[in-house]
Design an enzyme around this catalytic site. Structure first.
Site, PDB file in Angstrom:
ATOM      1  N   GLU A  87      53.095  51.555  41.383  1.00 17.59           N
ATOM      2  CA  GLU A  87      52.680  51.122  40.042  1.00 17.59           C
ATOM      3  C   GLU A  87      53.932  50.846  39.208  1.00 17.59           C
ATOM      4  O   GLU A  87      54.779  51.728  39.045  1.00 17.59           O
ATOM      5  CB  GLU A  87      51.831  52.211  39.384  1.00 17.59           C
ATOM      6  N   ASP A 141      45.710  42.484  37.915  1.00 18.57           N
ATOM      7  CA  ASP A 141      45.810  41.530  36.809  1.00 18.57           C
ATOM      8  C   ASP A 141      45.286  40.178  37.285  1.00 18.57           C
ATOM      9  O   ASP A 141      45.775  39.631  38.276  1.00 18.57           O
ATOM     10  CB  ASP A 141      47.272  41.411  36.364  1.00 18.57           C
ATOM     11  N   LYS A 145      45.143  32.097  33.617  1.00 18.85           N
ATOM     12  CA  LYS A 145      45.600  30.729  33.398  1.00 18.85           C
ATOM     13  C   LYS A 145      45.999  30.086  34.725  1.00 18.85           C
ATOM     14  O   LYS A 145      46.644  30.710  35.560  1.00 18.85           O
ATOM     15  CB  LYS A 145      46.781  30.714  32.427  1.00 18.85           C
ATOM     16  N   ASP A 177      36.534  42.869  37.990  1.00 14.20           N
ATOM     17  CA  ASP A 177      35.488  42.593  37.005  1.00 14.20           C
ATOM     18  C   ASP A 177      35.708  41.219  36.382  1.00 14.20           C
ATOM     19  O   ASP A 177      35.116  40.903  35.352  1.00 14.20           O
ATOM     20  CB  ASP A 177      35.495  43.672  35.910  1.00 14.20           C
ATOM     21  N   THR A 216      36.991  54.282  37.968  1.00  9.29           N
ATOM     22  CA  THR A 216      38.205  54.565  37.206  1.00  9.29           C
ATOM     23  C   THR A 216      37.942  54.360  35.715  1.00  9.29           C
ATOM     24  O   THR A 216      36.934  53.783  35.311  1.00  9.29           O
ATOM     25  CB  THR A 216      39.354  53.647  37.642  1.00  9.29           C
TER      26      THR A 216
END
Length: 238
Positions: A87, A141, A145, A177, A216
Site C-alpha cells: 500500500e 483506483d 478519465k 463499485d 471493508t
C-alpha cells in the site's frame, strides 16, 4: 521469465496515487515507527514464504490493501497461510497496522502478515513465478478519465504479471463499485481467458459477496453513502 511486458503501453511501471493524507494520530505514528519495521518486507532478494515466515506455506498477496481490514481478516482466518500486502498510502498502512497489532495491543498481534509501504509492482517482480495461492485487487483506483486508463492496475501488462506469479489453480479476486472500471476489467480478463477461468456460474456469483470475503470500510461507504452496487469476481489460474 515472466510474461510481463515492460514496453507494453497497457503496462504501468509504477503505481499512481497519493502517498499521504492527514497527519497520523500519535498511536498510529507509534505503530509506523515501531511495528512496521518488524513486519516490513526485506529490502532485497526473492520474496518467498520461507524468507518471510521461515517455512513453506500458501502465500497470499493483496495489492493496495486500503485500511487493511480484508488482509487482517483473512490472515486471522487462515493462520497457517502467509499474507503480504502493499500500500503506497501511509495513512492506509497505519490503519492496517492497527488491525495487525491486535487493536493497539488489546489482542495478540496477527503473526502471519508482512507489509510493504510502497509500490505493489515492485513486490510482484520479486516474487518467484508460480508462488502465489491467492492474489487480491479490491476496489483499485478506477482512473475514470480515458487519458488515464493506462494507469489502471487492471490492464494487460499487470494481468500477465498476475498470471505469472499465481500457481496453477491459484485464485485472483477482484472487486469494484465503479461501473466503467467493471466493464474495462471484464474486457481485459476476456483477453486473458487462456490464463484465467472465471468462476461465476450465474449473476449471483458476482453480485453477492462470497463467504470469507469481508466488507471493508471503503465498500460499506460505497454502498451505504453513495448507493453504489458492488461486484465481486473470482478467477482461477489455469
Amino acid at each position: 521469465m515472466t510474461a510481463y511486458k515492460s514496453g507494453d503501453p497497457t503496462t504501468i511501471n509504477r503505481l499512481y496515487g497519493r502517498a499521504k493524507g492527514k497527519p497520523l494520530r500519535q498511536g498510529q505514528q507509534a505503530l509506523v515507527d515501531e511495528l512496521l519495521p518488524q513486519i516490513s518486507m526485506p529490502a532485497e532478494g526473492p520474496i518467498t514464504a520461507e524468507a518471510l515466515f521461515g517455512e513453506p506455506r500458501p502465500l497470499h498477496f493483496e495489492i493496495g490493501f486500503g485500511g487493511g481490514e480484508h488482509m487482517a481478516f483473512r490472515a486471522d482466518m487462515l493462520p497457517d497461510h502467509g499474507f503480504i500486502g502493499a500500500e503506497p498510502f501511509l495513512n492506509g498502512v497505519a490503519q492496517a497496522l492497527t488491525h495487525v497489532s491486535g487493536d493497539n495491543g488489546q489482542h495478540p498481534p496477527i503473526p502471519n502478515v508482512r507489509i510493504h509501504h510502497g509500490d505493489a509492482l515492485e513486490v510482484l517482480r520479486r516474487i518467484p513465478d508460480g508462488s502465489l495461492s491467492f492474489l487480491y485487487l479490491l476496489h483499485p483506483d478506477p482512473w475514470p478519465k480515458a487519458r488515464h486508463a493506462k494507469r489502471r492496475m487492471m490492464n494487460d501488462g499487470p494481468v500477465d504479471l498476475f498470471a505469472a506469479k499465481l500457481r496453477p489453480g491459484g485464485e485472483f479476486r477482484f472487486g469494484t463499485d465503479h461501473a466503467v472500471y467493471l466493464r474495462h476489467a471484464l474486457m481485459v480478463m476476456r483477453r486473458h481467458k487462456h490464463q484465467f477461468e472465471w468462476l461465476a456460474k450465474d449473476a449471483r456469483d458476482f453480485q453477492v459477496r462470497p463467504g470469507g470475503w469481508p466488507e471493508t470500510r471503503y465498500e460499506h461507504k460505497a454502498r451505504t453513502v453513495y448507493g453504489h452496487e458492488v461486484w465481486y469476481f473470482r478467477f482461477r489460474r489455469r
